[in-house]
Design a protein around this motif. Structure first.
Motif, PDB file in Angstrom:
ATOM      1  N   THR A 159       0.855  -1.194   0.000  1.00 39.77           N
ATOM      2  CA  THR A 159       0.000   0.000   0.000  1.00 39.77           C
ATOM      3  C   THR A 159       0.885   1.235   0.000  1.00 39.77           C
ATOM      4  N   LEU A 160       0.669   2.100  -0.961  1.00 34.32           N
ATOM      5  CA  LEU A 160       1.498   3.293  -1.126  1.00 34.32           C
ATOM      6  C   LEU A 160       1.149   4.354  -0.090  1.00 34.32           C
ATOM      7  N   PRO A 161       2.040   5.319   0.118  1.00 36.05           N
ATOM      8  CA  PRO A 161       1.838   6.317   1.182  1.00 36.05           C
ATOM      9  C   PRO A 161       0.562   7.127   1.023  1.00 36.05           C
ATOM     10  N   GLY A 162      -0.003   7.524   2.146  1.00 35.40           N
ATOM     11  CA  GLY A 162      -1.099   8.488   2.157  1.00 35.40           C
ATOM     12  C   GLY A 162      -2.429   7.965   2.627  1.00 35.40           C
ATOM     13  N   MET A 163      -2.886   6.833   2.059  1.00 36.59           N
ATOM     14  CA  MET A 163      -4.180   6.262   2.420  1.00 36.59           C
ATOM     15  C   MET A 163      -4.081   4.746   2.363  1.00 36.59           C
ATOM     16  N   GLU A 164      -4.877   4.079   3.197  1.00 35.84           N
ATOM     17  CA  GLU A 164      -4.794   2.628   3.291  1.00 35.84           C
ATOM     18  C   GLU A 164      -5.386   1.897   2.079  1.00 35.84           C
ATOM     19  N   ASP A 165      -6.101   2.612   1.217  1.00 37.31           N
ATOM     20  CA  ASP A 165      -6.688   1.955   0.051  1.00 37.31           C
ATOM     21  C   ASP A 165      -5.848   2.119  -1.215  1.00 37.31           C
ATOM     22  N   ASP A 217       4.686  -6.505  -7.574  1.00 42.34           N
ATOM     23  CA  ASP A 217       5.507  -6.423  -8.789  1.00 42.34           C
ATOM     24  C   ASP A 217       5.306  -5.117  -9.551  1.00 42.34           C
ATOM     25  N   ALA A 218       4.250  -4.364  -9.201  1.00 41.99           N
ATOM     26  CA  ALA A 218       4.025  -3.060  -9.842  1.00 41.99           C
ATOM     27  C   ALA A 218       4.852  -1.946  -9.201  1.00 41.99           C
ATOM     28  N   VAL A 219       5.342  -2.202  -7.986  1.00 40.50           N
ATOM     29  CA  VAL A 219       6.082  -1.155  -7.266  1.00 40.50           C
ATOM     30  C   VAL A 219       7.469  -1.628  -6.830  1.00 40.50           C
ATOM     31  N   ALA A 220       7.853  -2.844  -7.217  1.00 40.62           N
ATOM     32  CA  ALA A 220       9.166  -3.386  -6.841  1.00 40.62           C
ATOM     33  C   ALA A 220      10.277  -2.451  -7.314  1.00 40.62           C
ATOM     34  N   GLY A 221      11.275  -2.296  -6.446  1.00 37.12           N
ATOM     35  CA  GLY A 221      12.409  -1.441  -6.772  1.00 37.12           C
ATOM     36  C   GLY A 221      12.315  -0.044  -6.199  1.00 37.12           C
ATOM     37  N   GLN A 222      11.129   0.348  -5.722  1.00 41.68           N
ATOM     38  CA  GLN A 222      11.010   1.680  -5.123  1.00 41.68           C
ATOM     39  C   GLN A 222      11.865   1.754  -3.855  1.00 41.68           C
ATOM     40  N   PRO A 223      12.491   2.898  -3.607  1.00 32.97           N
ATOM     41  CA  PRO A 223      13.417   3.013  -2.469  1.00 32.97           C
ATOM     42  C   PRO A 223      12.704   3.082  -1.122  1.00 32.97           C
ATOM     43  N   ILE A 224      13.375   2.572  -0.099  1.00 29.79           N
ATOM     44  CA  ILE A 224      12.911   2.674   1.283  1.00 29.79           C
ATOM     45  C   ILE A 224      14.116   2.903   2.182  1.00 29.79           C
ATOM     46  N   ASP A 225      13.888   3.423   3.371  1.00 31.78           N
ATOM     47  CA  ASP A 225      14.960   3.686   4.321  1.00 31.78           C
ATOM     48  C   ASP A 225      14.864   2.807   5.562  1.00 31.78           C
ATOM     49  N   ARG A 274      11.284   6.981   3.963  1.00 31.74           N
ATOM     50  CA  ARG A 274      10.177   6.071   3.662  1.00 31.74           C
ATOM     51  C   ARG A 274      10.341   4.804   4.486  1.00 31.74           C
ATOM     52  N   CYS A 275       9.238   4.395   5.134  1.00 29.68           N
ATOM     53  CA  CYS A 275       9.244   3.181   5.945  1.00 29.68           C
ATOM     54  C   CYS A 275       8.247   2.175   5.374  1.00 29.68           C
ATOM     55  N   LEU A 276       8.723   0.971   5.111  1.00 34.40           N
ATOM     56  CA  LEU A 276       7.851  -0.131   4.711  1.00 34.40           C
ATOM     57  C   LEU A 276       7.483  -0.877   5.975  1.00 34.40           C
ATOM     58  N   SER A 277       6.183  -1.002   6.243  1.00 41.24           N
ATOM     59  CA  SER A 277       5.727  -1.418   7.567  1.00 41.24           C
ATOM     60  C   SER A 277       4.673  -2.513   7.505  1.00 41.24           C
ATOM     61  N   THR A 278       4.700  -3.407   8.496  1.00 42.38           N
ATOM     62  CA  THR A 278       3.651  -4.427   8.617  1.00 42.38           C
ATOM     63  C   THR A 278       2.488  -3.936   9.474  1.00 42.38           C
ATOM     64  N   SER A 279       2.459  -2.662   9.795  1.00 43.42           N
ATOM     65  CA  SER A 279       1.410  -2.106  10.653  1.00 43.42           C
ATOM     66  C   SER A 279       0.150  -1.833   9.843  1.00 43.42           C
ATOM     67  N   ASN A 280      -0.761  -1.027  10.378  1.00 46.40           N
ATOM     68  CA  ASN A 280      -2.096  -0.920   9.794  1.00 46.40           C
ATOM     69  C   ASN A 280      -2.449   0.436   9.191  1.00 46.40           C
ATOM     70  N   ARG A 281      -1.643   1.457   9.438  1.00 46.85           N
ATOM     71  CA  ARG A 281      -2.007   2.790   8.949  1.00 46.85           C
ATOM     72  C   ARG A 281      -0.818   3.478   8.306  1.00 46.85           C
ATOM     73  N   ASN A 282      -1.112   4.299   7.292  1.00 48.80           N
ATOM     74  CA  ASN A 282      -0.023   4.949   6.567  1.00 48.80           C
ATOM     75  C   ASN A 282      -0.308   6.409   6.239  1.00 48.80           C
ATOM     76  N   MET A 283      -1.204   7.034   7.018  1.00 47.61           N
ATOM     77  CA  MET A 283      -1.473   8.443   6.749  1.00 47.61           C
ATOM     78  C   MET A 283      -0.260   9.288   7.164  1.00 47.61           C
ATOM     79  N   PRO A 284      -0.077  10.457   6.566  1.00 46.87           N
ATOM     80  CA  PRO A 284       1.065  11.309   6.907  1.00 46.87           C
ATOM     81  C   PRO A 284       1.103  11.599   8.408  1.00 46.87           C
ATOM     82  N   LEU A 342       4.607   2.943   3.888  1.00 51.33           N
ATOM     83  CA  LEU A 342       4.016   1.966   2.984  1.00 51.33           C
ATOM     84  C   LEU A 342       3.707   0.714   3.796  1.00 51.33           C
ATOM     85  N   LEU A 343       2.632   0.014   3.448  1.00 50.77           N
ATOM     86  CA  LEU A 343       2.198  -1.157   4.210  1.00 50.77           C
ATOM     87  C   LEU A 343       2.393  -2.437   3.398  1.00 50.77           C
TER      88      LEU A 343
END
Length: 420
Positions: free
Chosen positions: A273-279, A285-293, A376-386, A397-398
């Motif tokens: 799930t991309l940043p900003g909203m959970e939906d 495979d559509a977003v593979a390679g995007q950077p994370i910290d 940018r944080c890739l997370s197993t949590s439940n929310r990604n709003m700013p 990102l989730l």
């Protein structure tokens, strides 16, 4: 209205209110159990402002410190002391000290949340308890204070969506991917103040942990809660854990649902799930390679022993990319012990992870693992709003634990299927 036409939520609220509860009505109920966490401080204030002197039915009230643990400043430490003192003065059933784990997980492990019970807490992810067949509903701190003072609380009875799960997960696909997929399909308000019942042959095969994940994130579509009605898997998990008597509740065979959705698990890919909203979910495979910290594996959504076993399987014999901070927070001390005894924690640490005390940690954003501007944080949590992780100028990102582990190895968003 008869038992045959009642949904799960209508049946439980009818029992606890002593009246026939129908969708749309407001009912006053006596919950079977309530709990809180650090924010019990606000409930205590409300309790005292009402002039209350004793908690009604304290044997069915627990508090577990989990948000800012261990305390990182004097304000938090004083707040914790206030909560500890209240729990002792009111002779509550149990007070769980900081480090025991995330309250939702601890209450399940300790047998306080049980099938068919009405369990109430002042946290939006109280709905996690539906994974064990409970009616677990969230409310606010003032309402919890009122409940402690009177033993009563009110709810509007929600309508119910029936979700039929069929098929089987493909390789590298898990319950978290299913929920991110469902949130994308429904939208963040797609089930606003509705309730969700999970059924079907695939639902019957899911573990309690997987059910917990799905019910946990029902909040992210605006639902009041969700449930997997109790079955043999539920009964096997509960075993002798129960702290009080319970009766499993099933919806009526002709229950009135607002809609019925069918999802084939075979259609679900690993999701991010991309940043900003959970939906804003996308196939990995559509977003593979995007950077994370940073990669965070934790939270009440995905940090149980089975999650950590998946992570360890992927990390075994490998090293986290040096550009990545991998933070791992087991959901509870019990989970940490299970994962340690299985050898999974050793594997995770050897791969380069930083393990932190059991609690909400990075997910809540107020304590540990806060992101810097632009990170940018890739997370197993439940929310990604700013701002969810403590900095509105960072991005979240989730994903599932498998995708998180694979991405930690590659230093960018990665497909876990190549490691499984």
């Amino acid at each position: 209205m008869t038992q045959e036409t009642m949904t799960f939520v209508e049946k439980v609220l009818s029992r606890c209110s002593g009246t026939a509860a129908r969708a749309g009505q407001i009912v006053e109920v006596r919950p079977d159990f309530s709990y809180s966490h650090d924010y019990a401080s606000f409930a205590i204030d409300a309790f005292r402002e009402m002039g209350a002197r004793a908690v009604v039915n304290p044997g069915r009230v627990c508090i577990c410190l989990d948000h800012g643990v261990p305390a990182n400043n004097a304000k938090d430490a004083n707040n914790h002391k206030k909560v500890r003192d209240f729990a002792a003065d009111m002779d509550l059933a149990r007070f769980y000290e900081a480090g025991t784990g995330i309250a939702h997980q601890v209450m399940l492990e300790q047998g306080w949340i049980l099938p068919g019970a009405l369990c109430v807490a002042n946290d939006s992810h109280t709905c996690s308890g539906g994974g064990i067949g409970a009616l677990a509903l969230a409310t606010g701190e003032t309402e919890i204070g009122f409940l402690w003072a009177t033993g009563r609380i009110w709810f509007k009875v929600p309508t119910t969506i029936r979700i039929e799960l069929v098929g089987e997960f493909g390789t590298g696909v898990y319950a978290k991917d299913l929920m991110l997929y469902l949130i994308r399909e429904l939208g963040v308000l797609g089930a606003l103040y509705e309730f969700m019942e999970f059924h079907g042959p695939a639902a019957a095969r899911l573990s309690i942990s997987e059910r917990f994940t799905l019910c946990n994130m029902s909040a992210e579509v605006g639902a009041k809660g969700a449930v997997f009605p109790a079955d043999e898997i539920t009964r096997a998990y509960v075993g002798n854990r129960g702290r009080y008597g319970w009766d499993a509740v099933q919806p009526g065979p002709r229950a009135d649902y607002s809609r019925v959705l069918t999802i084939d698990l075979g259609d679900v890919p690993p999701m991010v799930t991309l940043p900003g909203m959970e939906d804003r979910g996308e196939p990995v495979d559509a977003v593979a390679g995007q950077p994370i910290d940073q990669v965070f594996i934790g939270s009440c959504t995905n940090a149980r022993a089975d999650d950590l076993a998946i992570v360890a399987r992927i990390l075994h014999g490998r090293q986290v990319d040096p550009k990545i901070r991998l933070l791992v927070v087991p959901a509870s001390r019990e989970v940490m012990l299970q994962a340690t005894q299985a050898g999974d924690m050793g594997t995770i640490i050897a791969a380069g992870a930083t393990v932190m005390p059991s609690g909400c940690a990075v997910c809540a954003g107020g304590h540990q693992g806060v992101l810097a501007d632009g990170e940018r944080c890739l997370s197993t949590s439940n929310r990604n709003m700013p701002g969810r992780m403590g900095n509105k100028n960072a991005e979240i990102l989730l994903c599932s634990p498998a995708t998180a582990a694979a991405s930690a190895l590659e230093g960018c968003i990665a497909d876990p299927r190549r490691y499984l």
